[in-house]
Design an enzyme around this catalytic site. Structure first.
Site, mmCIF file in Angstrom:
data_model
loop_
_atom_site.group_PDB
_atom_site.id
_atom_site.type_symbol
_atom_site.label_atom_id
_atom_site.label_comp_id
_atom_site.label_asym_id
_atom_site.label_seq_id
_atom_site.Cartn_x
_atom_site.Cartn_y
_atom_site.Cartn_z
ATOM 1 N N GLU A 34 55.446 -30.180 19.658
ATOM 2 C CA GLU A 34 56.318 -29.369 19.450
ATOM 3 C C GLU A 34 57.671 -30.239 19.514
ATOM 4 O OE1 GLU A 34 58.820 -27.153 18.087
ATOM 5 O OE2 GLU A 34 57.157 -26.148 17.990
ATOM 6 N N GLY A 39 57.959 -21.816 20.908
ATOM 7 C CA GLY A 39 57.859 -20.532 20.656
ATOM 8 C C GLY A 39 58.336 -20.312 19.197
ATOM 9 N N THR A 41 60.166 -20.138 15.497
ATOM 10 C CA THR A 41 61.341 -19.219 14.799
ATOM 11 C C THR A 41 61.352 -17.803 15.609
ATOM 12 O OG1 THR A 41 61.189 -20.486 12.893
ATOM 13 C CG2 THR A 41 61.976 -18.156 12.770
ATOM 14 N N CYS A 42 60.315 -17.232 15.965
ATOM 15 C CA CYS A 42 60.331 -15.825 16.310
ATOM 16 C C CYS A 42 61.074 -15.668 17.751
ATOM 17 C CB CYS A 42 58.890 -15.288 16.441
ATOM 18 S SG CYS A 42 58.816 -13.553 17.139
ATOM 19 N N GLY A 267 67.045 -17.385 1.418
ATOM 20 C CA GLY A 267 65.871 -17.703 1.459
ATOM 21 C C GLY A 267 65.246 -18.731 2.557
ATOM 22 N N ASP A 308 54.166 -19.766 8.158
ATOM 23 C CA ASP A 308 55.350 -19.873 7.198
ATOM 24 C C ASP A 308 55.129 -20.975 6.330
ATOM 25 O OD1 ASP A 308 56.220 -17.785 8.804
ATOM 26 O OD2 ASP A 308 58.191 -18.214 8.939
ATOM 27 N N HIS A 441 54.120 16.656 17.549
ATOM 28 C CA HIS A 441 55.335 17.181 17.178
ATOM 29 C C HIS A 441 56.304 16.864 18.573
ATOM 30 C CE1 HIS A 441 58.343 19.782 15.706
ATOM 31 N NE2 HIS A 441 58.539 20.424 16.651
#
Length: 463
Positions: A34, A39, A41-42, A267, A308, A441
């Site tokens: 890493e 962790g 992006t999230c 984007g 991603d 309900h």
């Protein structure tokens, strides 16, 4: 120095850590690399911090509406942005630290911190280390796309990552991009007290959604005094004494908006440009996404791409499902395919939009006979009781097979209620099965069987 492993995992986002756990549990020696924060992006710049911000913004919004519920608050509602940021940072850090502690305690796993770069199809360099393995899994995620736009290099701008560093409130936040990320931040900062303008090149917001959904989202935001400028064909930037001048349109409306801060939300792009993929022979498309097959294998045997960076999903849950597919196929003898995944996601404005499957427009374009049901949230008891009646429920069904094709729930609890429909689609059951369920309900979900019992034929579009 060269170290040999059974598998290398590049990136500690949503797919990497659980894959490391499965592989090591199977007795494999694994290296996880890493370059920045465990962790991905999230945890660090995506879901965890932004939903924490959403919660603070909702608290401020509800406090301002307290009188609507018979609750009186003396004095003006104030927001302490330093405390808001401290809470966001603490929630993200707790999540990140817990994940990192788990990984570093994992037997048979070695965690490397640094930039990974391919030397060949089975070797990565990380600093002074050379790591080699017969299996390599790429999970490097993505980042904000910064397109070339006139004047952009002359100003300071924010992205979804850098905006999280703010500990003071912008006077006027100009959001360039009227889709999921941009709209979420627009509402957050408006509720925290900033003036907000959203600029979108397209004729409407969130063009991926049906026109009625887009229109309703626009109405929700405009009701909170968020300024929306669509059809902005001439976006350009320039420095201004009050911050930044953003040119909006060449032909109609006020030609420019003066803001104190600009957020670019136009984007995403994959973090694949510095991996040396060419040295491994890994193919990418014109946007830099790693090309994979239905089992997430690249064109190079022994190399997979998850999350991603493969262009097959842009969400935490799709990245995690990528892990599930790869692990099941490699370790369990399964034959899981990405194409079997039913798309579902949410837009986290308030009230949220929960979406699954096809839009109405996509279902119509398929040419099949359709049934559709719609119910406004003004006719949902839970929404009325909460005083949050914006939005609607819409469900589209194949009239011949009775299978649910898609749904949108824009309204309070929509991100949760949508799962009843998602589950029926995954179970491949006819809508009549859910129609005869007996829900609890008062909930939003209880109205789904009611909507399904009122389905009407959808007339074919005349072309």
């Amino acid at each position: 120095m060269t170290q040999s492993f059974d598998a290398l995992i590049v990136g500690a986002g949503q797919a990497g850590p659980p894959l490391a756990a499965r592989l090591t549990a199977a007795g494999m020696r694994v290296a996880l690399i890493e370059r920045h924060l465990i962790g991905g992006t999230c945890v660090n710049t995506g879901c965890t911090p932004t939903k924490t911000l959403v919660a603070s913004a909702y608290a401020a919004h509800l406090a301002r509406r307290a009188a609507d519920y018979g609750v009186l608050i003396a004095g003006a509602i104030a927001v302490d942005m330093k405390r808001v940021k401290a809470r966001v940072d603490a929630v993200a850090a707790n999540s990140r630290n817990g994940l990192e502690a788990w990984l570093r305690s994992m037997e048979h796993l070695t965690v490397f911190q640094g930039q990974a770069c391919f030397e060949n199809a089975n070797t990565l360099r990380v600093g002074d280390e050379r790591l080699t393995a017969p299996q390599i899994f790429i999970n490097v995620g993505g980042r904000a796309r910064i397109p070339e736009m006139p004047g952009l290099q002359e100003i300071d701008y924010l992205t979804n990552t850098s905006i999280l560093a703010l500990d003071s409130l912008p006077r006027h936040l100009v959001v360039v991009g009227g889709s999921y990320i941009g709209l979420e931040f627009a509402q957050i900062y408006r509720r925290l007290g900033a003036e907000v303008t959203v600029i979108e090149k397209s004729p409407r917001l969130v063009t991926r959604e049906d026109e009625d959904v887009s229109a309703a989202i626009g109405q929700i935001l405009e009701a909170e005094n968020i300024h929306i400028r669509t059809n902005a064909e001439c976006i350009a930037f320039a420095s201004h004494s009050e911050g930044v001048s953003v040119q909006v349109n060449c032909t109609e409306g006020v030609p420019e908006v003066i803001g104190s801060h600009v957020l670019l939300a136009i984007g995403r792009q994959p973090n694949t440009d510095d991996l040396g993929l060419d040295r491994a022979g890994v193919a990418t498309d014109t946007h830099g996404y790693i090309m994979v097959d239905d089992r997430l294998r690249t064109n190079v045997p022994g190399i997979w791409a998850l999350g991603d960076c493969n262009g097959r999903g842009a969400f935490t849950h799709t990245a995690y499902n990528d892990f599930e597919i790869v692990a099941a196929n490699l370790l369990d003898g399964a034959a899981k395919l990405v194409s079997d995944r039913i798309p579902g996601y949410a837009l986290y404005i308030d009230p949220p939009l929960g979406r699954v499957g096809m839009t109405e427009a996509q279902a119509r374009a398929s040419g099949r006979p359709l049934l559709m049901g719609i119910r406004p949230m003004t006719r949902v008891g839970r929404a009325i009781e909460k005083g949050e009646t914006q939005g609607f429920i819409k469900i589209v069904v194949d009239a011949e097979t009775h299978r649910i094709l898609g749904a949108a729930i824009l309204g309070t609890g929509g991100d949760e209620a949508i799962h009843g429909l998602l589950d029926m689609m995954n179970a491949d059951q006819p809508y009549t099965t859910l129609q005869w369920a007996v829900p609890i309900h008062p909930t939003v979900s209880e109205l789904i069987p009611t909507v399904l019992s009122e389905m009407q034929p959808l007339p074919l579009l005349v072309t």
